[in-house]
Design a protein around this motif. Structure first.
Motif, PDB file in Angstrom:
ATOM      1  N   TRP A 115       2.188   1.757  -3.523  1.00  0.00           N
ATOM      2  CA  TRP A 115       1.133   2.227  -4.418  1.00  0.00           C
ATOM      3  C   TRP A 115       0.858   3.720  -4.226  1.00  0.00           C
ATOM      4  CZ3 TRP A 115      -1.497   0.913  -8.629  1.00  0.00           C
ATOM      5  CH2 TRP A 115      -2.668   1.607  -8.928  1.00  0.00           C
ATOM      6  N   HIS A 116       0.724   4.141  -2.975  1.00  0.00           N
ATOM      7  CA  HIS A 116       0.419   5.553  -2.721  1.00  0.00           C
ATOM      8  C   HIS A 116       1.606   6.462  -3.020  1.00  0.00           C
ATOM      9  CE1 HIS A 116      -3.580   4.885  -1.216  1.00  0.00           C
ATOM     10  NE2 HIS A 116      -3.162   3.999  -0.315  1.00  0.00           N
ATOM     11  N   GLU A 140       0.828  -1.210   0.000  1.00  0.00           N
ATOM     12  CA  GLU A 140       0.000   0.000   0.000  1.00  0.00           C
ATOM     13  C   GLU A 140       0.863   1.262   0.000  1.00  0.00           C
ATOM     14  OE1 GLU A 140      -4.464   0.435   1.530  1.00  0.00           O
ATOM     15  OE2 GLU A 140      -3.024  -0.137   3.053  1.00  0.00           O
ATOM     16  N   PRO A 158      -6.764   5.574  -4.083  1.00  0.00           N
ATOM     17  CA  PRO A 158      -6.795   4.328  -3.299  1.00  0.00           C
ATOM     18  C   PRO A 158      -6.351   3.130  -4.132  1.00  0.00           C
ATOM     19  CG  PRO A 158      -8.832   5.581  -3.016  1.00  0.00           C
ATOM     20  CD  PRO A 158      -8.079   6.240  -4.137  1.00  0.00           C
ATOM     21  N   LEU A 159      -5.799   2.151  -3.447  1.00  0.00           N
ATOM     22  CA  LEU A 159      -5.438   0.892  -4.086  1.00  0.00           C
ATOM     23  C   LEU A 159      -6.706   0.073  -4.259  1.00  0.00           C
ATOM     24  CD1 LEU A 159      -3.418  -1.237  -5.090  1.00  0.00           C
ATOM     25  CD2 LEU A 159      -3.077  -1.925  -2.700  1.00  0.00           C
ATOM     26  N   GLY A 160      -7.125  -0.095  -5.525  1.00  0.00           N
ATOM     27  CA  GLY A 160      -8.396  -0.763  -5.784  1.00  0.00           C
ATOM     28  C   GLY A 160      -8.279  -2.195  -6.259  1.00  0.00           C
ATOM     29  N   ALA A 200      -4.571  -4.808   3.512  1.00  0.00           N
ATOM     30  CA  ALA A 200      -4.421  -3.426   3.043  1.00  0.00           C
ATOM     31  C   ALA A 200      -5.629  -2.607   3.482  1.00  0.00           C
ATOM     32  CB  ALA A 200      -4.282  -3.394   1.530  1.00  0.00           C
ATOM     33  N   TYR A 201      -5.361  -1.395   3.940  1.00  0.00           N
ATOM     34  CA  TYR A 201      -6.423  -0.527   4.461  1.00  0.00           C
ATOM     35  C   TYR A 201      -7.469  -0.215   3.395  1.00  0.00           C
ATOM     36  CZ  TYR A 201      -8.659   3.516   6.654  1.00  0.00           C
ATOM     37  OH  TYR A 201      -9.575   4.387   7.184  1.00  0.00           O
ATOM     38  N   ASP A 202      -7.053  -0.102   2.122  1.00  0.00           N
ATOM     39  CA  ASP A 202      -7.981   0.250   1.037  1.00  0.00           C
ATOM     40  C   ASP A 202      -8.883  -0.908   0.611  1.00  0.00           C
ATOM     41  OD1 ASP A 202      -6.999   2.828   0.925  1.00  0.00           O
ATOM     42  OD2 ASP A 202      -5.517   2.369  -0.623  1.00  0.00           O
ATOM     43  N   LYS A 203      -8.637  -2.111   1.110  1.00  0.00           N
ATOM     44  CA  LYS A 203      -9.424  -3.297   0.782  1.00  0.00           C
ATOM     45  C   LYS A 203      -9.546  -3.514  -0.735  1.00  0.00           C
ATOM     46  CE  LYS A 203     -12.163  -3.531   5.006  1.00  0.00           C
ATOM     47  NZ  LYS A 203     -13.531  -3.631   5.578  1.00  0.00           N
ATOM     48  N   PRO A 204      -8.437  -3.717  -1.410  1.00  0.00           N
ATOM     49  CA  PRO A 204      -8.487  -3.903  -2.863  1.00  0.00           C
ATOM     50  C   PRO A 204      -9.120  -5.232  -3.241  1.00  0.00           C
ATOM     51  CG  PRO A 204      -6.298  -4.369  -2.051  1.00  0.00           C
ATOM     52  CD  PRO A 204      -7.068  -3.819  -0.881  1.00  0.00           C
ATOM     53  N   GLN A 221      -8.956   2.642 -12.099  1.00  0.00           N
ATOM     54  CA  GLN A 221      -8.283   2.422 -10.823  1.00  0.00           C
ATOM     55  C   GLN A 221      -6.835   1.962 -10.967  1.00  0.00           C
ATOM     56  OE1 GLN A 221     -10.683  -0.326  -8.572  1.00  0.00           O
ATOM     57  NE2 GLN A 221     -12.292   1.178  -8.195  1.00  0.00           N
TER      58      GLN A 221
END
Length: 518
Positions: free
Chosen positions: A406-407, A403, A413-415, A431-435, A457
């Motif tokens: 990615w950021h 993550e 957001p990581l999708g 991952a916090y973004d829940k891809p 995305q």
């Protein structure tokens, strides 16, 4: 006289223990509750203590659960929904799946007890359940919550509800049978095998067959068909892809396993069961059991035929089928729910207080010893012997790095994560973004991924190793920069390298057409 006190003290303690076991044998519901509590505590706590990542099928279930689809290319998705629900309720990926798995196992214990109580009486029903922890499928594999184990309580509940429905013929029992049978299909399609055996029994048994003249069995059928209609429609829309998966899996098993492999695994899974039967004394002939006066009567022939047919029939027919087709060794997991009931139906007249005490001790020992061995072997395998397994992956560290990278590259957001599916799922799990997972980079296997979504995305490509990416991801990586990070996962083995590539949104010429399958 005091010189005898040290010798007498253990005898008093032993008598107290015997008294406790005797009380439990007289109150089967209390003993069953204690058994379930032990199963839940040991098989939840010990795996959770040693595993830093969930087992492979569980990671897949978590990743699919967040999509809330009815069906994937493998199976219906009730297990994935349960995993996602457990995560939403607890916020953890560390222990809820182990608790969920043991709730499934103990629910199976309860339904087996209910059927056994109707057929055998309370004490013999308890004895039948006490045999279950000695069966491989109710111990060692249960931390991996998947479709094979999710269907266990449905098989047990169907057997109980079918017997109750025929015996009492009330609309409520038939309605419950239709509902449970329908929901069981969402656990795994192979629940249908048990339903076939149940239908054949209805046609064979005179009392069951007479119930067809009443409206209630047809009510159960109507409810069953209504419940499975959505997943049937989804199956048709997917062009029966799960059946193609089964066929491909069968081909792999036939090519990589010996002809008698499946039968050998199933027989091995029952070794502990027969050992406990022998230790308990139920194989002993001639000796009258030292039971209380209220001994249960012999099992009627009709009930014995029922438990033999429903309890052994599916397992035997699948063993025979395995000689001609590839059958996964874990597919038989729900097919041994009733072997304890069968054993007590045949040997129950030998069940006395001594035999019951032996069963209680053996049952508790199986739970404690096997769960402790599982935890010790899993920890040692990862940390001392350096054998990489799914539970060894440093899932939180990999997700944090994925993550963060990615950021660093993309302000969004990581999708989506993809690449080597196994490690990509680990990267996306916590991952916090829940891809979403792009399974095998194939939209046929991951219908929640669309060309439009990829364009909007982007995607994080993940694979294990350094250097050139694997062949299946090369078309996606192209000349994009690669970041490789070493992750510690063992006390003895070297760190594992994991590589990341960020494919940003709007990247032209993505190989989408190639990913759409056949």
């Amino acid at each position: 006289m005091n010189k005898w006190l040290p010798a007498n003290a253990p005898v008093t303690q032993d008598r107290h223990s015997v008294s406790t076991l005797s009380v439990l044998s007289r109150h089967p519901a209390y003993a069953l509750s204690l058994l379930c509590a032990m199963q839940i505590i040991f098989w939840t706590a010990l795996p959770a203590l040693v595993a830093v990542a969930p087992p492979g099928d569980v990671v897949e279930g978590f990743m699919w659960g967040r999509e809330w689809v009815l069906l994937t290319y493998k199976h219906p998705q009730l297990p994935a929904w349960l995993l996602e629900t457990a995560h939403l309720l607890t916020g953890s990926f560390r222990w809820p799946q182990y608790l969920l798995s043991q709730l499934v196992v103990t629910s199976t214990f309860i339904f087996v007890y209910l059927l056994g109580r109707d057929i055998l009486g309370g004490r013999r029903a308890l004895a039948a359940v006490l045999l279950m922890p000695s069966i491989y499928f109710f111990g060692w594999p249960t931390p991996q919550f998947n479709h094979d184990y999710a269907q266990m309580p449905f098989w047990a509940a169907i057997c109980w509800l079918l017997w109750r429905s025929v015996s009492r013929n009330g609309p409520g029992w038939w309605l419950a049978l239709g509902l449970v049978a329908g929901v069981g299909i969402y656990a795994k399609f192979s629940t249908g095998l048990l339903l076939v055996f149940g239908g054949l029994w209805i046609l064979y048994d005179p009392r069951a067959r007479s119930r067809l003249a009443t409206p209630w069995p047809w009510l159960a059928l109507a409810v069953f068909l209504a419940v499975i209609t959505p997943v049937t429609i989804a199956l048709i829309r997917m062009d029966f892809l799960p059946f193609s998966y089964v066929a491909n899996r069968d081909s792999w098993v036939m090519a990589n396993r010996a002809r008698l492999y499946y039968i050998g695994v199933q027989c091995s899974a029952l070794i502990g069961f027969f050992v406990v039967l022998a230790i308990s004394g139920l194989f002993r002939r001639g000796a009258a059991p030292d039971t209380e006066p209220e001994r249960e009567p012999p099992v009627e022939r009709r009930a014995l035929l029922y438990v033999l047919w429903m309890g052994l029939g599916p397992a035997i027919i699948v063993m025979i089928a395995s000689l001609f087709s590839g059958i996964g060794e874990a597919w038989g997991a729900p097919m041994y729910n009733l072997v304890g009931v069968v054993a007590l139906a045949l040997l129950g007249q030998r069940l006395g207080s001594r035999e019951m005490r032996a069963l209680m001790i053996c049952s508790a020992a199986c739970i404690v010893v096997v769960s402790s061995a599982y935890a010790g072997i899993r920890w040692s395998s990862c940390n001392l012997f350096g054998h990489m397994q799914p539970v060894c992956w440093p899932s939180q560290a990999i997700a944090d790095e994925a993550e963060a990278y990615w950021h660093e590259k993309v302000q969004a957001p990581l999708g989506i994560v993809g690449g080597e599916t196994g490690v990509a799922m680990v990267a996306g799990l916590k991952a916090y973004d829940k891809p979403s997972i792009f399974t095998d980079l194939d939209m046929q296997f991951a219908p929640w991924i669309t060309p439009q979504r990829l364009q909007e995305q982007g995607m994080l490509i993940v694979w294990q190793g350094t250097g050139a990416p694997p062949a299946q991801v090369q078309a996606w990586v192209k000349d994009l920069p690669v970041k490789t990070v070493l992750f510690n996962w063992s006390l003895k083995a070297p760190p594992v390298p994991v590589s990341f590539v960020a494919v940003p949104p709007g990247t032209p010429d993505l190989p989408v057409a190639a990913s759409q399958g056949k």
